[in-house]
Design a protein around this motif. Structure first.
Motif, PDB file in Angstrom:
ATOM      1  N   GLU A   1      -5.088  -7.113   2.538  1.00 36.16           N
ATOM      2  CA  GLU A   1      -5.103  -6.974   1.088  1.00 36.16           C
ATOM      3  C   GLU A   1      -5.842  -8.153   0.468  1.00 36.16           C
ATOM      4  O   GLU A   1      -5.873  -9.258   1.036  1.00 36.16           O
TER       5      GLU A   1
ATOM      6  N   SER B   1       0.813  -1.216   0.000  1.00 33.22           N
ATOM      7  CA  SER B   1       0.000   0.000   0.000  1.00 33.22           C
ATOM      8  C   SER B   1       0.843   1.261   0.000  1.00 33.22           C
ATOM      9  O   SER B   1       0.369   2.326  -0.402  1.00 33.22           O
TER      10      SER B   1
ATOM     11  N   MET C   1     -14.669  -3.075   9.426  1.00 29.99           N
ATOM     12  CA  MET C   1     -14.576  -2.413   8.128  1.00 29.99           C
ATOM     13  C   MET C   1     -15.710  -1.432   7.879  1.00 29.99           C
ATOM     14  O   MET C   1     -15.593  -0.592   6.980  1.00 29.99           O
TER      15      MET C   1
ATOM     16  N   GLU D   1      -1.673  -5.021   7.587  1.00 26.11           N
ATOM     17  CA  GLU D   1      -2.750  -4.487   6.766  1.00 26.11           C
ATOM     18  C   GLU D   1      -3.473  -5.655   6.109  1.00 26.11           C
ATOM     19  O   GLU D   1      -2.988  -6.796   6.120  1.00 26.11           O
TER      20      GLU D   1
ATOM     21  N   SER E   1     -10.302   0.206   5.652  1.00 27.33           N
ATOM     22  CA  SER E   1      -9.025  -0.500   5.597  1.00 27.33           C
ATOM     23  C   SER E   1      -8.364  -0.435   6.970  1.00 27.33           C
ATOM     24  O   SER E   1      -7.390   0.304   7.168  1.00 27.33           O
TER      25      SER E   1
END
Length: 337
Positions: free
Chosen positions: A180, A22, A150, A178, A155
């Motif tokens: 993905e 990211s 969420m 994180e 995110s």
């Protein structure tokens, strides 16, 4: 709050990737680490205290047949991390605890919304950035909690603290993940990916952390531990300063040889830094330093003389009182001075 999930089920690690793509920069404040550690310590202490009466009752009921006890599974704690995001920089300032439903293992939304409302009144600029937990690795059930947040943050980040003590590890036992979307076995799947972070502190946090670091150990040891920690910090600071001076010296040497192009802006900064050094050896500085040093010594001597005079006066008063009592019985003079 600790999760009451099955240890066998929660021991299965979830799929993760090596690094995130990211491009976000994470800054973590020490207050978050202290909060998570305190949360885990309290829950573990409460679990140990509540299990002691039950184990004592079993020992009294079955004294003849004793089965080997299984090692206690360390509890897991959960909470939210809050902070701000400025562009591609995410800064985590604080955290608060979360309540997990003991049956389903899901978040209690009412408690979360109430906490958010209270924090918004005190810290209106901070937002929910994600959540935290404890453990040695990511578990399959963690993704359920991650997806539940969420709707608050599309995110969210996941901060994992490993409470296991590893004396050979020098880095902090904290990992930031994180989420993905990756294609696994022909289908899209949301997985955790590791992200790099740096420790960011403000003045109040530095003072607090320094105060905690210099507290006397509870095992009754001497202050040698504090002195060793202080000297180690000074040694590290001097070592870092020496390494940075060497980098500047090597850079200037390469620039002088023509290996790298000239950078006038950097040369001006180095020149400004170097000009500060001769000022410390000037005659005016020496005169001012000696004047201040002599004044300090003079004040110290005056304070010592004052203390000695006060002690002498107390001694004379006691001597006079004793002398007056002795001479009063003999009918002589009353005072010595």
């Amino acid at each position: 709050m600790s999760a009451p999930s099955d240890p066998a089920a929660s021991a299965q690690p979830a799929p993760t990737a090596a690094t995130a793509s990211s491009g976000l920069t994470f800054k973590l404040h020490p207050l978050v680490i202290v909060n998570v550690s305190d949360h885990y310590t309290r829950v573990k202490a409460q679990a140990t205290f509540s299990s002691e009466p039950a184990s004592a009752g079993k020992a009294q009921a079955s004294c003849s047949a004793e089965a080997p006890s299984e090692p206690a599974v360390p509890p897991r704690v959960f909470g939210c991390v809050i902070g701000v995001q400025r562009g591609r920089t995410v800064e985590i300032f604080n955290s608060f605890e979360l309540v997990i439903d003991p049956v389903t293992g899901t978040l209690e939304r009412a408690f979360l919304e109430k906490k958010l409302e209270l924090y918004k009144k005190v810290f209106p600029d901070l937002y929910v950035l994600g959540w935290y937990s404890t453990g040695s690795d990511v578990q399959d059930t963690d993704m359920l909690i991650h997806k539940a947040l969420m709707d608050i943050n599309e995110s969210p980040v996941y901060l994992l603290l490993n409470p296991a003590i590893n004396h050979s590890q020098k880095d902090l036992p904290v990992t930031i993940y994180e989420s993905e979307l990756h294609v696994i076995d022909g289908g899209p799947q949301l997985i955790f990916v590791r992200s790099n972070y740096t420790i960011e502190t403000v003045e109040a946090e530095r003072i607090s952390v320094d105060h905690v670091a210099h507290l006397k150990p509870s095992d009754g040891s001497s202050a040698a531990t504090q002195l060793a920690a202080h000297l180690t910090g000074i040694h590290s600071a001097i070592k870092m300063l020496n390494s940075r001076v060497r980098v500047i010296q090597q850079y200037l040497g390469s620039m002088q040889k023509g290996d790298i192009p000239l950078d006038n802006s950097l040369l001006r900064q180095v020149s400004s830094l170097v000009r500060r050094l001769p000022a410390m050896e000037s005659e005016k500085f020496q005169d001012d330093f000696l004047t201040e040093y002599n004044d300090t010594l003079l004040m110290t001597y005056l304070a010592m003389f004052t203390n000695c005079s006060s002690t002498m006066n107390e001694l004379v008063e006691k001597f006079n009182t004793t002398y007056e009592r002795a001479t009063a019985r003999r009918g002589g003079r009353g005072a010595f001075m």
